[in-house]
Design a protein around this motif. Structure first.
Motif, mmCIF file in Angstrom:
data_model
loop_
_atom_site.group_PDB
_atom_site.id
_atom_site.type_symbol
_atom_site.label_atom_id
_atom_site.label_comp_id
_atom_site.label_asym_id
_atom_site.label_seq_id
_atom_site.Cartn_x
_atom_site.Cartn_y
_atom_site.Cartn_z
ATOM 1 N N SER A 142 1.003 -0.782 -10.353
ATOM 2 C CA SER A 142 2.137 0.031 -9.914
ATOM 3 C C SER A 142 3.101 -0.882 -9.173
ATOM 4 O O SER A 142 2.677 -1.778 -8.426
ATOM 5 N N HIS A 169 2.332 -1.129 -5.590
ATOM 6 C CA HIS A 169 1.104 -1.770 -5.097
ATOM 7 C C HIS A 169 1.447 -2.583 -3.851
ATOM 8 O O HIS A 169 2.382 -3.398 -3.868
ATOM 9 N N TYR A 212 -6.463 1.734 -10.384
ATOM 10 C CA TYR A 212 -6.005 2.550 -9.266
ATOM 11 C C TYR A 212 -5.688 3.969 -9.737
ATOM 12 O O TYR A 212 -5.123 4.165 -10.820
ATOM 13 N N ARG A 237 -3.282 6.977 -9.036
ATOM 14 C CA ARG A 237 -1.948 7.027 -8.426
ATOM 15 C C ARG A 237 -1.343 8.420 -8.584
ATOM 16 O O ARG A 237 -1.627 9.114 -9.564
ATOM 17 N N ASN A 269 4.660 5.462 -8.399
ATOM 18 C CA ASN A 269 3.227 5.752 -8.524
ATOM 19 C C ASN A 269 2.545 5.216 -7.275
ATOM 20 O O ASN A 269 2.349 4.006 -7.135
ATOM 21 N N VAL A 270 2.189 6.108 -6.367
ATOM 22 C CA VAL A 270 1.584 5.697 -5.097
ATOM 23 C C VAL A 270 0.066 5.720 -5.246
ATOM 24 O O VAL A 270 -0.544 6.765 -5.525
ATOM 25 N N GLU A 271 -0.547 4.565 -5.055
ATOM 26 C CA GLU A 271 -1.992 4.430 -5.230
ATOM 27 C C GLU A 271 -2.732 5.054 -4.044
ATOM 28 O O GLU A 271 -2.348 4.858 -2.891
ATOM 29 N N THR A 287 -9.186 3.414 -5.442
ATOM 30 C CA THR A 287 -9.381 2.176 -6.206
ATOM 31 C C THR A 287 -10.780 2.121 -6.807
ATOM 32 O O THR A 287 -11.771 2.376 -6.122
#
Length: 395
Positions: A278, A281, A361, A363, A374-376, A379
């Motif tokens: 992303s 990231h 990830y 997201r 896209n916010v992770e 993981t």
């Protein structure tokens, strides 16, 4: 007469010397043949790939192990026959040391026999079907396999309140990989797949398939489609009120790639996807990459451009290990087991399969600084291709 003989002999020596100089000059230049579509319906994807390659060279220069690097870019229009013909020309006429790029699985598979026959490494940077690396011992991949994304997505969904899903995938090999690997993993984790829906690859109208998915009354819909259709899918999904239906929309990274999000609008908010990269990231390496690439290309990078960036680094690092030797067997051997910290996180080329091992990830599309990202938030570390791992375990 004697003078003419000496002149003829001297001219012959000069001619031989001149021919001898050409290979020496050629040995000073290492050519990389890069195949990606820059025209046609897949140009958006190909141009992001080309930008990734050019940006890497801008940042890392055109010399490796004392040799000059020449990038030769060819437009295949996303068509397998074109790609194979261009690969043959690059090998025979241009004498490339490495073939690189490859937007789709059919394209990568069409070129595999060329790589094998010529013993030229083929670095696959944007095609995700598991079987690709098995089609030639000279293939290495820096992208991701569909299963690497689908299995963590299935595991996360099953562990977070999704009990019944519909899979909706494009009707071609990567879609089949997505359907099977997601479905198997979801069921293994206690979920139920209530319907498998396949849509045409070319110019699809998603509306009737979205309605079929809704009629199955699932908790979630898992989607795998080519990225160039993601905007159309998001619009039709929202037009039918699906984004407010309470049904979770889950997907592969390509459904919400970074270069697509600005055009998808609020319909993409809340979309949950799994993937290796992303633009959001939070690592220092990625922040520097995003800033540099955005300045270079005029837009933020996506998974394709980042994969190409890593693929070019893999080629450069392999050439360093061989001290500039372009023998195909030595180069592919140098790539096996190679590890480095990339903008996406730590990556390794599996020495057994030549596929990439990487973090995946989970997201969520959110608005950040006025833009969609896209916010992770979860993981899965060091994920290998699950299809190959399952085959290995079955032996």
């Amino acid at each position: 007469m004697i003078e003419r003989k000496w002149f003829t002999l001297a001219a012959g020596i000069l001619l031989i010397g001149g021919l001898a100089l050409h290979p020496a000059h050629a040995d000073d230049t290492i050519k990389i043949g890069f195949i990606a579509p820059s025209t046609g319906q897949f140009a958006q994807i190909g141009n992001m790939m080309i930008a990734g390659a050019k940006y890497f060279i801008q940042e890392n220069g055109t010399k490796v192990a004392g040799k000059n690097i020449e990038l030769i870019i060819k437009d295949d229009g996303g068509q397998p026959d074109n790609a194979k013909r261009l690969a043959q020309e690059l090998v025979v006429n241009d004498k490339v040391a490495v073939l690189a790029g490859f937007t789709f699985t059919p394209v990568a598979l069409a070129v595999a026999p060329v790589a094998t026959e010529a013993k030229v490494p083929q670095v696959v940077m944007a095609a995700g079907t598991s079987i690709i690396t098995e089609k030639s011992p000279y293939i290495a991949r820096t992208f991701y396999t569909i299963g690497q994304s689908a299995v963590p997505m299935a595991q996360w969904a099953a562990q977070n309140g999704v009990k019944k899903v519909v899979t909706l995938v494009s009707d071609y090999a990567p879609g089949y990989d997505a359907e099977k690997t997601f479905g198997d993993a979801f069921k293994k984790n206690g979920g139920e797949v209530v319907a498998n829906i396949r849509v045409p690859v070319q110019s699809p109208d998603f509306a009737p398939y979205i309605q079929r998915a809704r009629d199955a009354n699932p908790d979630g819909i898992f989607v795998f489609i080519p990225g160039n259709f993601a905007g159309t899918f998001a619009r039709q999904y929202a037009e039918r009120g699906m984004n407010t239906s309470g049904i979770k929309l889950l997907g592969d990274i390509g459904v919400a790639d970074d270069d697509l999000l600005p055009g998808m609008g609020d319909a993409a908010l809340g979309l949950i996807t799994a993937g290796p990269y992303s633009a959001a990231h939070p690592s220092p390496e990625n922040k520097a990459f995003v800033a540099g690439f955005t300045k270079f290309a005029g837009k933020r990078p996506n998974q394709m451009s980042e994969s190409v960036y890593d693929g070019m680094r893999l080629i450069y690092e392999a050439l360093k290990k061989t001290n500039g030797d372009t023998d195909g067997d030595k180069l592919i051997a140098a790539m096996k087991g190679m590890s480095f910290e990339s903008p996406r996180g730590p990556i390794t080329i599996d020495p057994d399969t030549r596929d990439i091992i990487q973090n995946i990830y989970i997201r969520r599309v959110e608005r950040k600084d006025g833009e969609l990202y896209n916010v992770e938030f979860a993981t899965f570390p060091a994920v290998k291709d699950p299809i190959k791992e399952a085959e290995k375990a079955a032996k």
